[in-house]
Design a protein around this motif. Structure first.
Motif, PDB file in Angstrom:
ATOM      1  N   UNK A  38      48.953  37.334  32.176  1.00 23.05           N
ATOM      2  CA  UNK A  38      49.865  38.480  32.304  1.00 23.05           C
ATOM      3  C   UNK A  38      50.777  38.295  33.509  1.00 23.05           C
ATOM      4  N   UNK A  39      50.208  37.876  34.637  1.00 20.48           N
ATOM      5  CA  UNK A  39      51.043  37.696  35.818  1.00 20.48           C
ATOM      6  C   UNK A  39      51.941  36.467  35.726  1.00 20.48           C
ATOM      7  N   UNK A  40      51.543  35.475  34.932  1.00 19.15           N
ATOM      8  CA  UNK A  40      52.444  34.344  34.691  1.00 19.15           C
ATOM      9  C   UNK A  40      53.656  34.796  33.883  1.00 19.15           C
TER      10      UNK A  40
ATOM     11  N   UNK B 149      52.567  40.997  22.597  1.00 21.98           N
ATOM     12  CA  UNK B 149      51.227  41.520  22.562  1.00 21.98           C
ATOM     13  C   UNK B 149      50.874  42.198  23.891  1.00 21.98           C
ATOM     14  N   UNK B 150      51.319  41.626  24.984  1.00 19.01           N
ATOM     15  CA  UNK B 150      51.040  42.222  26.292  1.00 19.01           C
ATOM     16  C   UNK B 150      51.711  43.589  26.390  1.00 19.01           C
ATOM     17  N   UNK B 151      52.964  43.663  25.959  1.00 14.86           N
ATOM     18  CA  UNK B 151      53.684  44.936  26.051  1.00 14.86           C
ATOM     19  C   UNK B 151      53.076  46.001  25.142  1.00 14.86           C
TER      20      UNK B 151
ATOM     21  N   UNK C 128      54.971  38.204  36.417  1.00 13.55           N
ATOM     22  CA  UNK C 128      55.167  37.923  37.832  1.00 13.55           C
ATOM     23  C   UNK C 128      54.461  38.888  38.762  1.00 13.55           C
ATOM     24  N   UNK C 129      54.359  40.153  38.377  1.00 14.34           N
ATOM     25  CA  UNK C 129      53.722  41.137  39.249  1.00 14.34           C
ATOM     26  C   UNK C 129      53.341  42.380  38.445  1.00 14.34           C
ATOM     27  N   UNK C 130      52.495  43.181  39.054  1.00 15.57           N
ATOM     28  CA  UNK C 130      52.105  44.461  38.461  1.00 15.57           C
ATOM     29  C   UNK C 130      53.338  45.353  38.323  1.00 15.57           C
ATOM     30  N   UNK C 131      54.192  45.372  39.345  1.00 19.19           N
ATOM     31  CA  UNK C 131      55.423  46.176  39.287  1.00 19.19           C
ATOM     32  C   UNK C 131      56.327  45.748  38.143  1.00 19.19           C
TER      33      UNK C 131
ATOM     34  N   UNK D  10      45.710  49.610  34.488  1.00 20.46           N
ATOM     35  CA  UNK D  10      45.317  48.357  35.130  1.00 20.46           C
ATOM     36  C   UNK D  10      45.764  47.175  34.262  1.00 20.46           C
ATOM     37  N   UNK D  11      46.454  46.233  34.877  1.00 15.19           N
ATOM     38  CA  UNK D  11      46.845  45.018  34.162  1.00 15.19           C
ATOM     39  C   UNK D  11      45.595  44.247  33.736  1.00 15.19           C
TER      40      UNK D  11
END
Length: 190
Positions: A34-36, A1-3, A39-42, A19-20
């Motif tokens: 999302x970051x869990x 879902x995030x992707x 891990x990162x925006x990159x 923007x995440x």
């Protein structure tokens, strides 16, 4: 879902406005989730761009399946078609840069290599007498040629320069390069 949410947002707004936090808002998750996961925006953008490479490879395979005998023209057309049909996703691939000390994960490198592999296979097929170890470098140069033409077309630069048919120009440069590489190498004098 995030992707899927991230891909939709990136396609809509482009890299500069991505923007995440907005992805999280649209899918009903927290930014922490999302970051869990990534891990990162990159890492999120790397995953999204890798997904774009998968979509692009699928589009090229479809174009080749319908190509008939001129598979090189189909590749050039497929490059332009994908970029024009997905300009924000296409540009995000080139706009996002990882820090110099960060390596792409192996899974993502493999997905990205799938697109290049399609093109390498067609160039090897077109140049059957060219040593296999020369094909990857030639592929990269040809992709850069088509990319440059496509980028100039999409940004309007070619229009300013008076080029009326960037696709035909790109295909002509590719054909010239392939023809030059189909010739036996000239011996160098000592």
């Amino acid at each position: 879902m995030i992707l899927s949410g991230g891909q939709a947002l990136l396609a809509e707004v482009g890299y500069a406005r991505f923007s995440a936090r907005e992805v999280a808002k649209r899918i009903g998750y927290s930014i922490g989730t999302i970051f869990n996961v990534f891990g990162s925006h990159d890492a999120l953008l790397t995953a999204l761009n890798s997904g774009t490479f998968v979509l692009w490879a699928e589009a090229l395979r479809t174009k080749l399946a319908e190509a008939g005998h001129d598979r090189i023209a189909a590749l050039v057309e497929g490059y332009f078609d994908f970029a024009e049909g997905n300009p924000n996703l296409w540009m995000a691939i080139y706009d996002h840069r990882l820090p110099p000390d960060v390596e792409l994960p192996e899974d993502y490198r493999r997905l990205r290599a799938g697109l290049t592999g399609i093109i390498e296979a067609e160039i090897a097929r077109t140049l059957p007498h060219t040593p296999a170890d020369r094909i990857p470098a030639l592929t990269r140069s040809l992709v850069a040629t088509v990319h440059g033409h496509c980028a100039f077309a999409l940004t309007g630069t070619f229009r300013l320069l008076g080029e009326r048919d960037p696709r035909a120009a790109a295909l002509a440069r590719v054909r010239e390069t392939l023809a030059a590489n189909a010739q036996p190498a000239m011996p160098t004098s000592a």
